[in-house]
Enzyme design. Structure first.
Site, PDB file in Angstrom:
ATOM      1  N   CYS A  25       0.866  -1.248   0.010  1.00  0.00           N
ATOM      2  CA  CYS A  25      -0.167   0.099  -0.041  1.00  0.00           C
ATOM      3  C   CYS A  25       0.855   1.269   0.047  1.00  0.00           C
ATOM      4  O   CYS A  25       0.246   2.325   0.012  1.00  0.00           O
ATOM      5  CB  CYS A  25      -0.985   0.102   1.184  1.00  0.00           C
ATOM      6  SG  CYS A  25      -1.806  -1.553   1.252  1.00  0.00           S
ATOM      7  N   HIS A  31      -2.876   7.974   6.050  1.00  0.00           N
ATOM      8  CA  HIS A  31      -3.000   6.633   5.450  1.00  0.00           C
ATOM      9  C   HIS A  31      -4.475   6.458   5.982  1.00  0.00           C
ATOM     10  O   HIS A  31      -5.139   6.031   5.051  1.00  0.00           O
ATOM     11  CB  HIS A  31      -1.811   5.773   6.021  1.00  0.00           C
ATOM     12  CG  HIS A  31      -2.046   4.306   5.453  1.00  0.00           C
ATOM     13  ND1 HIS A  31      -2.010   4.238   4.423  1.00  0.00           N
ATOM     14  CD2 HIS A  31      -2.507   3.162   5.984  1.00  0.00           C
ATOM     15  CE1 HIS A  31      -1.913   2.879   4.042  1.00  0.00           C
ATOM     16  NE2 HIS A  31      -2.093   2.269   5.114  1.00  0.00           N
ATOM     17  N   GLU A  82      -1.425   5.303  13.956  1.00  0.00           N
ATOM     18  CA  GLU A  82      -1.357   6.552  13.039  1.00  0.00           C
ATOM     19  C   GLU A  82      -1.216   7.900  13.939  1.00  0.00           C
ATOM     20  O   GLU A  82      -0.539   8.732  13.878  1.00  0.00           O
ATOM     21  CB  GLU A  82      -1.890   6.762  11.791  1.00  0.00           C
ATOM     22  CG  GLU A  82      -1.365   7.736  10.758  1.00  0.00           C
ATOM     23  CD  GLU A  82      -2.096   7.947   9.379  1.00  0.00           C
ATOM     24  OE1 GLU A  82      -1.478   8.623   8.389  1.00  0.00           O
ATOM     25  OE2 GLU A  82      -2.979   7.152   9.100  1.00  0.00           O
ATOM     26  N   LYS A 111      -9.631   8.107   1.938  1.00  0.00           N
ATOM     27  CA  LYS A 111     -10.020   6.777   1.827  1.00  0.00           C
ATOM     28  C   LYS A 111     -11.548   6.558   2.328  1.00  0.00           C
ATOM     29  O   LYS A 111     -12.122   5.614   1.935  1.00  0.00           O
ATOM     30  CB  LYS A 111      -8.958   5.912   2.545  1.00  0.00           C
ATOM     31  CG  LYS A 111      -7.612   5.945   1.885  1.00  0.00           C
ATOM     32  CD  LYS A 111      -6.956   4.775   2.732  1.00  0.00           C
ATOM     33  CE  LYS A 111      -5.662   4.413   2.000  1.00  0.00           C
ATOM     34  NZ  LYS A 111      -4.602   5.594   2.183  1.00  0.00           N
ATOM     35  N   HIS A 133      -9.769   2.045  -0.254  1.00  0.00           N
ATOM     36  CA  HIS A 133      -8.270   2.116  -0.190  1.00  0.00           C
ATOM     37  C   HIS A 133      -7.886   1.439  -1.581  1.00  0.00           C
ATOM     38  O   HIS A 133      -8.230   0.194  -1.884  1.00  0.00           O
ATOM     39  CB  HIS A 133      -7.865   1.062   1.061  1.00  0.00           C
ATOM     40  CG  HIS A 133      -6.539   0.934   1.117  1.00  0.00           C
ATOM     41  ND1 HIS A 133      -5.585   1.478   0.682  1.00  0.00           N
ATOM     42  CD2 HIS A 133      -5.753   0.062   2.194  1.00  0.00           C
ATOM     43  CE1 HIS A 133      -4.432   1.091   1.046  1.00  0.00           C
ATOM     44  NE2 HIS A 133      -4.323   0.483   2.045  1.00  0.00           N
ATOM     45  N   PHE A 157       1.971  -3.197   4.010  1.00  0.00           N
ATOM     46  CA  PHE A 157       1.989  -4.812   4.676  1.00  0.00           C
ATOM     47  C   PHE A 157       3.798  -5.037   4.590  1.00  0.00           C
ATOM     48  O   PHE A 157       4.176  -4.476   3.372  1.00  0.00           O
ATOM     49  CB  PHE A 157       1.395  -5.890   3.699  1.00  0.00           C
ATOM     50  CG  PHE A 157      -0.023  -6.017   4.262  1.00  0.00           C
ATOM     51  CD1 PHE A 157      -0.627  -5.145   5.170  1.00  0.00           C
ATOM     52  CD2 PHE A 157      -0.860  -6.830   3.635  1.00  0.00           C
ATOM     53  CE1 PHE A 157      -1.956  -5.466   5.475  1.00  0.00           C
ATOM     54  CE2 PHE A 157      -2.260  -7.128   3.842  1.00  0.00           C
ATOM     55  CZ  PHE A 157      -2.891  -6.452   4.903  1.00  0.00           C
TER      56      PHE A 157
END
Length: 421
Positions: free
Chosen positions: A173, A313, A324, A345, A350, A409
């Site tokens: 991502c 994010h 975050e 998002k 996403h 990831f």
């Protein structure tokens, strides 16, 4: 910062954004996306690409009304997976927006850096079915070129004659944020004068929905798809898969000014970090996100106090949003409550490998228009997420410096910093 570092910041080549091309569940063009973002609209709905009735998650952010034949001819469309179609469309818009013309004289000074987190998964699924049903002789000779993650960069370079650095990033991502940051470095060190950079993704397909569902990563708010992506809200239950592309044209500033190119902002900082913690979860102390933001600001020679907006994010996962928030508090300290943050998002879903490119484009637009897009569906505050998330309505603001975060990831993180000129 040492004297040598300061002098290096002053002497290195400066890079600006001259073109933006966006394609997402909110629209097929940058203008359509921006109108929807300002209005706080959601692009999430029931999955229509396949029968998802047996799946735990039955919703996604699908791109609607896209016609690949508007960007490629019939033979070319058939060769390539949808994620490549999206990349060509967004790149064309960005190049036209920048009024960039690649000539024979400067072809070697224009490069391409476009990534994808997963690549042509739907084409893999379809070809595997063909193989089982009709045998190996029916596998297309274009199967491999049509699915590999570097083909968007390769095809766009062919279409526009860009003979400079040609590369593709695959970092989950964080993919397209890394691609844009790497393109920044390519221009800074003099290996190119312009780069077409970003990311693309299209994996709303049975294996992806099944795989993310098995991880319990996706929202199960199937009855209310438009309310499903809800970053930082207490009742968030996972992210919503989206698709699309976000591609920018980056140029050395002197070149852009000389040719009278439109300039959105200066791309002045890029940070990277690794969590070294877990294959899919960030560490509880938010150390990786903290360090990537710190590194990006150091690269830009800016302090946390200079930041006017963070495009976060913010995926709408219970752990990710909380962590975050911890990282922002650690970096900004007593000023953390004063920095507007939002997660677009909440509207787009996403986009995985395309998320960073889309959100970098959104940040550039935010700086140009002086508007912070909202975090929609923020209804019930989470005591552990207590910052200014720009809830539910866009906000007028003077944005001199903005940041965009992307975490992937494997514990890979990217942060981009832009400055208004």
């Amino acid at each position: 910062m040492s004297t040598e570092d300061f002098l290096d910041h002053r002497s290195r080549r400066r890079v600006v954004i001259t073109g933006v091309g966006l394609l997402s569940p909110l629209g097929l063009t940058t203008a359509e996306n921006w109108r929807a973002l300002e209005a706080g609209q959601s692009g999430i709905g029931p999955i229509t690409r396949f029968d998802a009735s047996a799946y735990a998650c039955q919703i996604a952010g699908e791109v609607k009304g896209f016609d690949p034949f508007t960007v490629l001819d019939k033979k070319e469309v058939k060769k390539f997976d949808t994620f490549i179609h999206y990349a060509v469309s967004a790149a064309r818009e960005a190049i036209e927006d920048a009024r960039l013309v690649v000539t024979e004289e400067d072809a070697e000074r224009v490069g391409v850096a476009i990534g994808s987190g997963i690549g042509g998964l739907p084409l893999i699924e379809d070809t595997h079915s063909t193989l089982l049903e009709k045998g190996p002789r029916r596998v297309s000779p274009f199967f491999i070129p049509g699915l590999i993650a570097n083909m968007p960069s390769g095809l766009i370079s062919i279409l526009y004659g860009a003979k400079g650095p040609n590369t593709a990033t695959v970092t989950a991502c964080a993919t397209s944020a890394h691609a844009i940051g790497d393109a920044l470095h390519i221009i800074r060190r003099g290996d190119a004068d312009a780069m077409i950079a970003g990311g693309t993704e299209s994996v709303i397909a049975p294996l992806a929905i099944g795989g993310f569902s098995a991880m319990r990563a996706l929202s199960l708010r199937n009855a209310e798809p438009k309310r499903a992506s809800r970053p930082w809200d207490r009742d968030r239950d996972g992210f919503v898969l989206g698709e699309g592309a976000g591609i920018l044209v980056l140029e050395e500033m002197g070149r852009a000014v000389k040719r009278g190119a439109p300039i959105y902002a200066e791309l002045c900082g890029y940070g990277m970090s690794g969590d070294a913690y877990h294959i899919s979860s960030p560490s509880e102390d938010g150390d990786g996100p903290f360090r990537v933001m710190r590194n990006a600001l150091a690269d830009a020679a800016l302090s946390p106090e200079s930041v006017d907006y963070i495009n976060a994010h913010g995926t709408s996962t219970p752990a990710g949003d909380r962590i975050e928030t911890i990282a922002v508090k650690r970096l900004f300290k007593e000023n953390a409550q004063k920095v507007p943050i939002s997660s677009t998002k909440s509207m787009t879903g996403h986009l995985l490998g395309a998320a960073g490119g889309l959100e970098a484009g959104i940040l550039a637009l935010s700086i140009r228009h002086g508007v912070i897009p909202p975090t929609i569906n923020y209804e019930t505050p989470d005591p552990e997420c207590d910052l200014d998330y720009t809830p539910n309505a866009a906000r007028k603001a003077e944005i001199r410096v903005g940041m965009s975060n992307s975490f992937g990831f494997g514990g890979t993180n990217a942060c981009l910093v832009m400055r208004r000129l």
